[in-house]
Design a protein around this motif. Structure first.
Motif, short mmCIF file in Angstrom:
data_model
loop_
_atom_site.label_atom_id
_atom_site.label_comp_id
_atom_site.label_asym_id
_atom_site.label_seq_id
_atom_site.Cartn_x
_atom_site.Cartn_y
_atom_site.Cartn_z
N SER A 49 25.81 -54.58 2.86
CA SER A 49 26.25 -54.98 4.20
C SER A 49 25.63 -56.31 4.61
CB SER A 49 25.90 -53.89 5.22
OG SER A 49 26.58 -52.68 4.92
N ASN A 67 27.56 -58.99 3.13
CA ASN A 67 28.80 -59.16 3.87
C ASN A 67 28.57 -60.02 5.11
OD1 ASN A 67 31.65 -58.45 4.07
ND2 ASN A 67 31.08 -57.26 5.86
N ASN A 124 33.49 -56.90 -3.70
CA ASN A 124 33.42 -57.20 -2.27
C ASN A 124 32.30 -56.36 -1.65
OD1 ASN A 124 34.17 -56.54 0.69
ND2 ASN A 124 35.43 -58.32 0.21
N ALA A 130 31.71 -55.16 1.25
CA ALA A 130 32.14 -54.02 2.08
C ALA A 130 32.53 -52.85 1.19
CB ALA A 130 33.30 -54.43 2.96
N ARG A 147 35.45 -65.27 -0.02
CA ARG A 147 34.83 -64.20 0.77
C ARG A 147 35.39 -62.84 0.37
NH1 ARG A 147 36.13 -63.75 7.12
NH2 ARG A 147 38.19 -63.78 6.14
N GLN A 159 28.24 -63.59 4.13
CA GLN A 159 29.55 -64.21 3.90
C GLN A 159 30.23 -64.58 5.22
OE1 GLN A 159 31.45 -63.01 -0.26
NE2 GLN A 159 31.93 -61.56 1.35
N GLY A 189 33.78 -61.52 -2.62
CA GLY A 189 32.33 -61.33 -2.55
C GLY A 189 31.55 -62.49 -3.13
#
Length: 471
Positions: A124, A127, A244, A246, A422, A130, A425
């Motif tokens: 997280s 994330n 990614n 998330a 993004r 990003q 990732g």
């Protein structure tokens, strides 16, 4: 008309002066500079790093259940009856220690759940990193776009001002009518309004840059060459599902839910604990046979025991906890599936926007060339009397719109390109090679994973408390 023109000119000049007053005359700022500053100054990143450090403590707390638990206690009492004063006093000091020997895997499951929670928290945090970098890219390109729009609007005002002068000269010699003059002046007034609007949008873009990067923009360099992407949208979507952040966080949260389910089941099973206690008791008594004579008595006591506990009935609480953990696990399972859909959609949409922007750049550049040729042709025909003044104004407007669309498409290409990164990732400090040291979550994790004593700083809390308690 003259008064309105003066007001618009004054407003545009004031806004533009405020917009460019911050531009330093020295070194220009690059996109890399903006990304570095955003990463190093983002309070959102600092907040989430603190949140991750708090998650690290869950492992220390889970491990503490397997360690000896030592506590001290003390008590004092006094008693008497009406015929025998003063009080008979006693005091007791005890030192107790206990150690969990067996808990059917409950503590192990708790540690595993905490580990997976930390792993999800780290994903997280990536994330959030990003999002911070993407906001900086977007703000950077928005400022460049706004500056280009201001430049186009300024050029339009200059060209239309020349056309107004030329039209007035032609009117004086009878080549055009008063209508032609009014049309040109009206278009000039609208152009000045557009300049005011473009300058205001530039100020809005500057403030968005301040929020994203942490400082107002200086003189911005043109954006650099775009990073490399996979060859297709399918390849980008596949990478997005794999890495990614998330999606990674959702997977770790699912694994943590499995451990929480095991922990809930273990709580209703056998547990064995060893304990021992040392007591020191002191008494002072007043016997009836010898008034005013005080006697004292000291004693020590050592005890040890092994206790086994097997919950037989808890009013339904343990079964409820197991059912709850199972439903949370179901939730996490569907969150993984939903995250997969979302990151796939995110990657495909970003790729589509990138392709649209690239195609728009090609088409709009061709339109700019054609519109410029058309404008020059219409202007020449108007000079010869074959075209009206309105035709010239319309041709000029089409040319300006084509230039603006090229600027907008270039901005969209950059933003969409980084949106693809993004989604996969890859919009991180490491992948972009920004040349700075990134935050290392292992440092704090290694400091606290063995549950050390202390390690906190109360001065930070006191500073915050004092700030809020100030009148």
């Amino acid at each position: 008309m003259s008064e309105t023109r003066t007001r618009l000119s004054t407003l545009a000049a004031a806004l533009l002066a405020g917009a460019i007053a911050w531009s330093p005359p020295a070194l220009a700022e690059t996109l890399t500079d903006a990304l570095i500053r955003a990463y190093q100054t983002s309070p959102l990143l600092d907040s989430n790093r603190a949140s991750l450090r708090a998650l690290d403590e869950n492992i220390a707390q889970a491990r503490s259940a397997r360690r000896p638990q030592v506590q001290a206690g003390a008590s004092a009492a006094g008693e008497t009856d009406i015929s025998d004063f003063p009080f008979d006093n006693s005091a007791q000091v005890a030192l107790q220690a206990s150690l969990l020997l067996f808990d059917s895997g409950e503590s192990k499951a708790a540690i595993e759940s905490a580990r997976y929670g930390v792993a999800a928290g780290r994903a997280s945090l990536v994330n959030v990193e990003q999002e911070v970098l993407f906001a900086a890219v977007t703000a950077y390109m928005d400022v460049i776009q706004a500056l280009e729009f201001v430049r186009i609007a300024q050029n339009d005002v200059r060209v239309l001002g020349e056309q107004v002068d030329a039209t007035n000269n032609r009117f004086e010699v009878g080549e055009v009518t008063r209508t032609d003059v009014s049309q040109t002046e009206a278009r000039l007034a609208a152009s000045r309004g557009n300049l005011v609007d473009a300058t205001g949008n530039l100020e809005v873009a500057r403030q968005a840059y301040l929020a994203a990067v942490g400082s107002l923009p200086g003189t911005l360099e043109p954006p650099p060459v775009l990073p490399q992407l996979p060859p297709s949208a399918a390849a980008a979507a596949q990478l997005a599902v794999q890495q990614n952040p998330a999606m990674v966080a959702a997977r770790f949260n699912e694994r943590a839910a499995v451990s929480d389910f095991d922990r809930a089941r273990s709580a209703s099973k056998l547990s064995i604990t060893a304990s021992s206690q040392v007591d020191y008791t002191w008494q002072r008594v007043s016997p009836n046979v010898a008034p005013n004579t005080r006697l004292t008595n000291d004693s020590y006591n050592l005890s040890a025991s092994i206790d086994a506990n097997l919950p037989l009935y808890s009013g339904g609480r343990n079964s409820s906890l197991i059912r709850q953990a199972q439903q949370v696990l179901e939730q996490r399972k569907f969150e993984v599936q939903d995250s997969g859909r979302q990151v796939t959609e995110q990657a495909n949409n970003a790729w589509t926007q990138l392709e649209v922007a690239r195609a728009s750049i090609v088409a709009n550049r061709e339109q700019v060339v054609a519109a410029q040729i058309a404008y020059e042709g219409v202007s020449e025909e108007a000079r010869l009397g074959a075209r009206s003044t309105l035709d010239v104004l319309d041709a000029d407007q089409e040319r300006l719109q084509a230039e603006a669309e090229v600027v907008r498409a270039r901005r969209n290409e950059y933003v969409a390109h980084y949106a693809v990164l993004r989604a996969m990732g890859l919009l991180t400090v490491e992948h972009l090679n920004l040349g700075i040291e990134s935050y290392n979550p292992d440092i704090y994790f290694r400091q606290v994973q063995r549950a050390p004593v202390g390690g906190y700083d109360t001065s930070v809390v006191e500073k915050i408390r004092q700030r809020w308690e100030k009148p």
